[in-house]
Each structure stands twice: as structure tokens, then as C-alpha cells.
Design an enzyme around this catalytic site. Structure first.
Site, PDB file in Angstrom:
ATOM      1  CE  LYS A   1       7.868 -16.602  54.731  1.00 44.79           C
ATOM      2  NZ  LYS A   1       8.768 -15.446  55.089  1.00 44.79           N
TER       3      LYS A   1
ATOM      4  CD  GLU B   1       8.078  -0.191  60.095  1.00 47.65           C
ATOM      5  OE1 GLU B   1       7.874  -1.052  59.250  1.00 47.65           O
ATOM      6  OE2 GLU B   1       7.403  -0.024  61.382  1.00 47.65           O
TER       7      GLU B   1
ATOM      8  NE  ARG C   1       3.693   0.775  60.251  1.00 51.37           N
ATOM      9  CZ  ARG C   1       3.468  -0.451  60.759  1.00 51.37           C
ATOM     10  NH1 ARG C   1       4.169  -1.424  60.272  1.00 51.37           N
ATOM     11  NH2 ARG C   1       2.485  -0.644  61.477  1.00 51.37           N
TER      12      ARG C   1
END
Length: 633
Positions: A288, A374, A402
Site C-alpha cells: 500500500k 458490521e 449493513r
């Protein structure tokens, strides 16, 4: 390696020739490597001008080039997960010169957007959707006898969500040609990317190996012991050099680990995979922030950045700044944990954004980051509450959507002591409709047992969090992104009366019932109207006595909320007035029944009539329509 972000447009002669992925096909291998360098430079420059996510995009530059080189997009479908990683994709698909409009009103969206480009196969914003969506596209192509490849590109973080594994399980069962690319930027396993694993990855993607793997084993099946030995040998070999056994068991042919920054090797492997039969999972390892020193050294802190402003020629005098709502929550959490060892703070990968960094350091055993999960976070809290802990779930409004089923059935139905600290309620600006918290008042107030609160400033946020924590049963406090109006924050924690609002200004003719962040705008508008302003504080239960009093003493009731009008707090007021047979005109002001594109929050609010001047105009128009004579001076 770049050690600073270009402030002027870099020289990118090769990138400037790429108007679509078709322009990649004639390039020589050396040119593809040069293109990757130019693409990184341009990406950094453009994000420096607009702000936005860049760490993930820097990590997939080579992969993006390889995908568009090996596949025939847009006929072949590339489905990206989350969207933070798609800036290089946008640049290579005809949007290079529009990148400086990113996240601005009328400009490019921060995420893939189907209406923006035919190359954006699926609109995203929430994580872990790519495999499901791509699988649906593959089935659609199969049923319509369309010849195309379908590829889902998902990050290792998004693979923590159950939805991703549900889709993988289904794909393995269907047994059709389908490719999932797992982009793994967890540096802890990058050491496995070496000569041995790369060699086996190329072998597992080759046609001869797969011919033996599928056809050869069928031949060996007539000799059961030999089949068993061959199958176990393959599993053991993959287990030693890769973490692919899980995917093999689901039904995928696992190929990995592969260096995600080797463009030519990626192209070779992708071309081989295109010829294979059945579900394939290509596991690549990337870094990253690749190519930008600061991001490589701090991939989490440099996940995104704000626009780089021109240097000031004169010294800037900074006023003392009030803390953000997230910081107010983070401080309250620390203060509460110091009082109560039974407090447990849970977040589904939103710890830093929710202001929980200090808490995580000071109370590590009470901090639970469950990754992008979630649904799990809410049911985890329910389990904790069943056996004596006091869980606080820190979650953004858009992501609580969600876990709605878990909120209803696992928490509210059992009337458990779970506090939801709901950040990013209302509009969020540049991130657009996928991240806006436009619906939480509507979907929360319809659930039995839950207490729903909407503070109007920083101190109310602190005190209502405490109130919800002390409440017996589920409670939710919703607050916006960014900073508040600068209210003085009281260190003392006080339980506020449940379901009681506060009159902030007394006036005549019009009573404005404000919920949450727009109370301060209501106070500004009230000066022009000599209106009464009520800070309602509670969406559920409503302060019905106070509403009745306002309806008796005024000629017009106005409700104001940064939530969709349909089913929102204003609807709750309407229901009460109708149920009690109050005969008074009502004006409901809030977000319209549409998804609002990205832009500055102030501009977005003005566009939908929720700034001071628009509110005044709407109220005056309603007064005129109802033939009510205002007593405003």
C-alpha cells in the site's frame, strides 16, 4: 521512489497517449514499466490537487495496467471492491484530464460509478461487494450466451466480511469460469513472495498443470490410493508455500502468492488464467502506498489526504478550534472507561475515524476492532450485553445500514443494553451518497425498544452519550462528521431527562422543531422570522408535551432535520399531531427523496433548501400559502 507529492503536473509523455485501455495493447514490455512510473506520478499529483484516497491506488498501479492489458474491457467485466483503489483505473479509462475534478460538485466521483463510465461495471462505496456482483454478472452473461470474462478485485481487508465468503462459497458451487483477485497488502506475508512461491503460482496457472489437475485425477480415480496420494501431495505443497487450502476447499483453484508489482508476470499469469476452466483465485501481494516514501512508511496514516493548499505568503492567525464530534466521542469513551471497567468498545474497522485511538492505547483489553464486519460487531455487542458487559458500538451511519437485521433481532428484540455511537450522520460531502448518513433517523425510530438521540452541539453529544450509556435498553446517539458550533464542553457527565427537548429561543407565530446539527441553522433563521426554536434532542421518544405546547401557542410548526424527510423525525411529529387531532399547518424540512451527489456539505445543504436563507424562504412561502400573518419585525 518519490519522497514528495508533485505540486505541478509531471511530465507523462507515455501516459498522455493512453485514452482508453485499447491504447495499452501495442505497448512493449519496457513501455509498460515506464507507464507504471508515470501513472504513479500523475496519481500523486492529481490527489494532491483534489484530496482523496491514494494509498490503495498506488498499490495497484501494476495490477490495473495488467488487467486492462490482458482483458478486453469494457466487454470483460472488472468489478473493484470498495473503490479507494480505482483512481489508476479511472486514469486509464479516459478520465485522466478530469481527475482534478475528483470529489467536487459536478466532477468525478470518489468511487466507481456506472453513470460515469462504461468501464465502471459496478458502483461501490461499501466494502466486500465485488465477488457477489461479479458472480451475478457472470451468471447473466452465461444465461444470455455472452462470451466475456468476469473479474472481482478485492482487498484483504474486505475479505474479513462474511458477505465475501458467502459469495466465494456460491461461486465455488457454480463451478463456472470466474476469477477473484485477492489483493493482499498485509506486509506480514510479503516475505512469502519469493522464487519458490512465484514458480508454483506460474505452474498453478498453466494449462498443462490444470489439465493434469482436472483430467489426470479423473484417470487416477480408477486407482483410489493413487488419487488420494496425488490430492494430498497437492494440498500439502500449496499449504507449505501459500495460504490457499481454504479457497481450494471452497472450490477455487488457488494461484499464489504473486508479486503484485511485477507487471509482466501478472500479464503472463492473467493470460494463462483466461484459458482455465472453473473458479480461479489469484492471490497477489502488494505494498500500500507503493512508490511514495511517506505512504510506504505509514500505509494506514497515509491512506488518504486533504488537498494541498498553496503556501501562504502572510502568516495565518489560527483561532482556537473546537474538537470534532469524533474527538468528543473519543474523550467521552476514555472518561467512561475510567469509571466503568465493564465498558467494552467495539468498532468494525472505524476506530481511527471514530476517534478511538487514545482509548485503544489506554484500554487495549476493552477495545475490540472486529475488521470490516458490521453484522458481527452488533451481534458481538449483543452477546456481551447478555452476560454483563456494557458495549458501545462505534459505527458510521452508512455502515450501520449493513447490520440492520442484527440491530433489530439481536439487540432491540431482546432489549439489551447496547449503545450505538453513530458517526457521520447526515451529509458527508466529497465521499458522496455511498457514505452519507441520510437514513438513520428513519430506520431507527421504527424499531421498538430503542432510544434515539440527535445532539445539536459538542456538549450535548457528550451528555447524551452518557445518557444512552446509563439507559436500560438499546440506545443510539447520532452526530455529524466534522466540528460542531463550538459549544462549551462540560467535564461533568449528566444524565439528561429522557424524551425532553429544550426551548432555545422564544418567538411568535412559527415554532421550529430542530433535530440534531441543524438546530444552529434554525437559530440563525429564527432571527429573521422571530420564530421559536426547540432543540428536540430526542427523536424517540418525542417530547410530546412540548410539541403540544408549541402547537397550541403557534400558528405553524416546522420540523428541521439532516435526514431524509420520508419516515424521519418530522414524520414522527406529524404522526403525533394527527393522532392527537391538532389542527395546525406543518412544514417538514429535511433531505429530499433522492441520492445526493458529492460536493461541499454547505453547498449541498443549500442546494436542497437547508441553509439559513432557504429555510427562511420556505417558511415565509408556507406562511403565505396558509394566509398566516407573521409577527416578525
Amino acid at each position: 521512489m518519490l519522497d514528495e507529492i508533485p505540486l505541478t503536473r509531471p511530465d507523462t509523455p507515455l501516459l498522455d497517449t493512453i485514452s482508453s485501455p485499447a491504447d495499452l495493447k501495442p505497448l512493449e514490455p519496457e513501455q509498460l514499466l515506464a507507464l507504471a512510473r508515470e501513472l504513479r506520478q500523475f496519481l500523486l499529483y492529481s490527489v494532491g490537487q483534489t484530496g482523496g484516497h491514494f494509498g490503495a491506488g498506488l498499490g495497484v498501479v501494476e495490477l490495473t495496467i495488467a488487467l486492462h492489458y490482458a482483458f478486453d474491457t469494457p466487454n470483460d467485466r472488472l468489478v473493484w471492491d470498495v473503490g479507494h483503489q480505482t483512481y489508476p483505473h479511472k486514469i486509464l479509462t479516459g478520465r485522466r484530464e478530469r481527475m482534478l475534478s475528483m470529489r467536487q460538485a459536478g466532477g468525478l466521483a470518489a468511487f466507481p460509478h456506472r453513470e460515469e463510465s462504461e468501464y465502471d461495471s459496478f458502483g461501490v462505496g461499501h466494502s466486500s461487494t465485488s465477488i457477489s456482483a461479479a458472480l451475478g454478472m457472470m451468471i447473466a452473461a452465461r444465461e444470455q450466451k455472452i462470451d466475456r470474462h468476469t473479474v472481482a478485485i478485492i482487498g484483504d481487508g474486505a475479505m474479513t466480511a462474511g458477505m465475501a465468503f458467502e459469495a466465494l462459497n456460491h461461486a465455488g458451487d457454480i463451478d463456472e469460469n470466474f476469477l477473484v483477485i485477492l489483493n493482499d497488502n498485509n506486509m506480514s506475508i510479503s516475505k512469502n513472495v519469493g522464487g519458490l512461491s512465484s514458480y508454483f503460482a506460474r505452474m498453478w496457472a498453466s494449462r498443462p498443470y490444470n489439465a493434469i489437475r482436472t483430467g489426470g485425477k479423473k484417470v487416477l480415480s480408477h486407482i483410489p490410493p493413487a488419487l488420494k496420494v496425488a490430492h494430498r501431495a497437492e494440498e500439502y505443497m500449496k499449504g507449505m508455500v501459500s495460504p490457499g487450502t481454504l479457497f481450494e476447499e471452497i472450490g477455487f483453484n488457488y494461484i499464489g502468492l504473486v508479486d503484485g508489482h511485477d507487471t509482466l508476470e501478472l500479464i503472463e499469469i492473467l493470460n494463462n488464467i483466461k484459458k482455465l476452466r472453473g473458479p480461479q483465485l489469484l492471490h497477489i501481494v502488494t505494498q500500500k502506498g507503493k512508490g511514495y516514501l511517506a505512504s510506504e512508511n505509514d500505509p494506514f496514516g497515509m491512506h488518504a489526504m486533504n488537498k494541498i493548499e498553496p503556501k501562504q505568503t502572510k502568516p495565518v492567525i489560527r483561532k482556537s478550534e473546537s474538537p470534532s464530534y469524533s474527538a468528543v466521542f473519543g474523550q467521552w469513551l476514555c472518561d467512561m472507561a475510567a469509571r466503568d471497567p465493564l465498558l467494552a468498545a467495539i468498532t468494525p474497522a472505524m476506530g481511527a475515524g471514530s476517534g478511538m485511538d487514545t482509548f485503544a492505547q489506554q484500554y487495549p483489553t476493552q477495545f475490540h476492532d472486529v475488521a470490516i464486519a458490521e453484522q458481527h460487531s452488533v451481534t458481538l455487542a449483543a452477546g456481551m450485553a447478555c452476560d454483563g458487559l456494557k458495549p458501545v458500538v462505534a459505527i458510521y451511519s452508512t455502515f450501520l445500514q449493513r447490520a440492520y437485521d442484527q440491530l433489530i433481532h439481536d439487540v432491540a428484540l431482546q432489549n439489551l443494553n447496547v449503545l450505538f455511537a453513530i458517526d457521520r450522520a447526515g451529509l458527508v460531502g466529497e465521499d458522496g451518497p455511498t457514505h452519507a448518513g441520510s437514513f438513520d433517523m428513519s430506520f431507527l425510530r421504527s424499531v421498538p425498544n430503542i432510544l434515539v438521540m440527535a445532539p445539536s452541539n459538542e456538549n450535548e453529544t457528550r451528555q447524551l452519550l452518557y445518557t444512552g450509556y446509563q439507559h436500560n435498553g438499546p440506545a443510539a446517539v447520532r452526530y455529524p462528521r466534522g466540528k460542531g458550533p463550538g459549544a462549551k464542553i462540560e467535564e461533568k457527565l449528566e444524565t439528561l431527562p429522557i424524551g425532553k427537548g429544550v426551548v432555545r429561543r422564544k418567538g411568535h407565530t412559527v415554532a421550529i422543531l430542530g433535530f440534531g446539527s441543524l438546530v444552529n441553522t434554525a437559530l440563525e433563521a429564527a432571527e429573521s422570522l422571530d420564530a421559536t426554536v426547540v432543540d428536540m434532542r430526542f427523536v424517540k421518544p418525542l417530547d410530546e408535551a412540548l410539541i403540544g405546547e408549541m402547537a397550541t401557542r403557534h400558528q405553524l410548526i416546522v420540523t428541521l432535520e439532516e435526514n431524509t424527510v420520508m419516515g424521519g423525525a418530522g414524520s414522527a411529529v406529524n404522526e403525533f399531531l394527527l393522532r392527537q387531532d391538532y389542527r395546525i399547518p406543518v412544514l417538514n424540512l429535511g433531505l429530499p427523496d433522492e441520492f445526493l451527489d458529492h460536493g461541499k456539505v454547505a453547498d449541498m445543504l443549500a442546494a436542497v433548501g437547508l441553509d439559513r436563507d432557504s429555510i427562511v424562504a420556505s417558511i415565509r412561502a408556507k406562511l403565505q400559502k396558509c394566509k398566516i400573518q407573521s409577527q416578525a419585525v
